[in-house]
Each structure stands twice: as structure tokens, then as C-alpha cells.
Design a protein around this motif. Sequence first.
Motif, PDB file in Angstrom:
ATOM      1  N   CYS A 289       0.861  -1.202   0.000  1.00 46.38           N
ATOM      2  CA  CYS A 289       0.000   0.000   0.000  1.00 46.38           C
ATOM      3  C   CYS A 289       0.885   1.235   0.000  1.00 46.38           C
ATOM      4  O   CYS A 289       0.945   1.990   0.969  1.00 46.38           O
ATOM      5  CB  CYS A 289      -0.978  -0.011   1.178  1.00 46.38           C
ATOM      6  N   PHE A 290       1.597   1.439  -1.091  1.00 46.83           N
ATOM      7  CA  PHE A 290       2.484   2.591  -1.232  1.00 46.83           C
ATOM      8  C   PHE A 290       1.663   3.849  -1.517  1.00 46.83           C
ATOM      9  O   PHE A 290       0.552   3.776  -2.025  1.00 46.83           O
ATOM     10  CB  PHE A 290       3.481   2.356  -2.357  1.00 46.83           C
ATOM     11  N   SER A 291       2.248   5.008  -1.198  1.00 48.88           N
ATOM     12  CA  SER A 291       1.529   6.258  -1.434  1.00 48.88           C
ATOM     13  C   SER A 291       1.762   6.766  -2.854  1.00 48.88           C
ATOM     14  O   SER A 291       2.646   6.294  -3.561  1.00 48.88           O
ATOM     15  CB  SER A 291       1.955   7.317  -0.413  1.00 48.88           C
ATOM     16  N   ASP A 292       0.960   7.743  -3.239  1.00 45.20           N
ATOM     17  CA  ASP A 292       0.997   8.227  -4.622  1.00 45.20           C
ATOM     18  C   ASP A 292       1.939   9.405  -4.836  1.00 45.20           C
ATOM     19  O   ASP A 292       2.133   9.830  -5.972  1.00 45.20           O
ATOM     20  CB  ASP A 292      -0.420   8.604  -5.088  1.00 45.20           C
ATOM     21  N   SER A 293       2.551   9.933  -3.771  1.00 50.50           N
ATOM     22  CA  SER A 293       3.332  11.164  -3.927  1.00 50.50           C
ATOM     23  C   SER A 293       4.633  11.120  -3.125  1.00 50.50           C
ATOM     24  O   SER A 293       5.010  12.099  -2.487  1.00 50.50           O
ATOM     25  CB  SER A 293       2.498  12.373  -3.475  1.00 50.50           C
TER      26      SER A 293
END
Length: 302
Positions: free
Chosen positions: A246-250
Motif C-alpha cells: 500500500c504505497f503512497s501516490d506522492s
Amino acid sequence: MHTLRTPDERFADLPDYPFAPNYVDVDDQDGGSLRVHYLDEGPADGPVVLAMHGEPSWSYLYRKIIPLLVAGGARVIAPDLVGFGKSDKPTEKSDYTYERHVAWMQAAIIDHLDLTDATFFGQDWGGLVGLRLVAENPDRFARVVIGNTGLPTGEGSPSQAFLDWQKFSQESPVFPIGQILNGATITELTDAEIAAYDAPFPDETYKEGARIFPSLVPTSTDDPAADANRAAWEVFRAWTKPFVCCFSDSDPITGGGDKIFLKLVPGTEGQPHTTITNAHHFFQEDGAPQIAEVILDAIARG
């Protein structure tokens, strides 16, 4: 090994951090001992979540997530790595190695609490240390959830953003930890929250662990930790239990870092991998409800 211990009054009345402290003494790997702090929240018989923080934060990073996991029935263990938070802080950069960080957490958390059937969650250095713990104790973990982290073995070239961060950590005369955290979140931290991230570090002498961490990331194949991380990868290449990304988008540091796990870890197949939206590197500040939902869903899925 000479150590510093942050005075308790530095941690008085921190916003949204009502949690009771827990301490354990471990071998410092140098003939002495270190006091390690950890949080232990939620029902004693609930499914265990081991949540590990990264650099240069501490368990305060999980203050928004812990209540959500506890409300979902989980027992949450959130340690402070040695050199951070309420844990003791060796005063020499040379006191800190990747291997020692793994050994300290093995003794303080895995062995001391005798964790079993646990869910691991790690971000940043929490993943670098925690994934080693999982690989070296696979029977103690039922599943893995990670975000904004990796398990580097020195192959490839680090990003320019990481090289800039590494250079800053070694050369900046001042290492403003609270501001560093604020600069790596989309959510604007309040002055009180920035002060809480600064609380473990009364002055620069307490920050040697925080400063050296970026230099401990393996960036060459002959790094002292590269062989142990390669051995960990062999465990994950055969890992069939649930493994959720669940990596972040930024995040400019770890963006795309999930791809290697999705490619190499069999347990990623069929899992509901998630992108945490509108979130920077320290996505626990930006996306706590999303992250908690991912962890609780992973537990519920078995």
C-alpha cells in the motif's frame, strides 16, 4: 557504548499521544545494555500488529492509526528504534549498524513479547529492519503489509532524491527533525505536532542515530548488510502467506518500490494492493484511515 536518555518531561502532554510506555533492556552488542521503548495497545488476545516507524520519526507517527486498529480489535505493538523516541540513544554514529538495529528489535520485541501469528506493517526504515525480522522469524508472522519502503541489496542506482537526502543528513549543521517530517507530508503539521517529533532530541547530540540512518541503506553489493538482505529476499521469494503493498501516490523516495515485491513475492498474488492517495513519504500522517483499513482487511481475509 555511551548513551543518552531523553528526559521524560520532553514527552509530557504531546497531542494525540495518550499511550502508556513500556520498556525492556537489551544487550547493546558492545558489552552493555540499552533501554528500548514500545507501545502495546489494544486487547491482549487481539490479533497482533507490529507497526514499525522509519527515519527520523518515532512511534508518534502511529498515533492516528493505533486507535483505528484497536477499535477494529487488534493489539498494536509500536516500538521506538534505538536512537529514536523514548528508546536510548547511543552518541556515536559508529554505534549504529543495520545488523545491530535488527538484533535490538529481535531481542526487544520478537523475543521479549514472544510474538506469534503477527501482522507486520512497516514504512521507510521500519520496513528495512522489520522485513529482516519477518524473514528471520517467518513462523511468527501470518502476513505482511508494507508501504513506502524496501529491502535493498545494493543493486541498481539510488534515486537523486535519496542521494540528496543522504548528503543533507551528513553535512547539514542542523538536523531539524520536526521540519523534516513536515516537509515529507502533504498534511501540514501543527506547531505542536512538529514539536512532538522534535521531543526525543533535546539537542544535536541526541541525533547521531537519526543522522547516520541514510548512510546505512545498502547502495552497493558489498555493503555490510547486503548479504543478509539477499538472504531475506530468498525467504520472500518463497513467501506464500499474504503480502500486501500500500504505497503512497506522492513519495519521491520510494515511488515504484512496490514493483519488485509484486514481481518476486508469491504471496502478493491475488491480494488487494492499494495506493494511498494524496499522501507523501510519511503517509501515516496523510492517510491513516486508509492504512488502518488495509491492515484490518488483511487480518480479516486471513
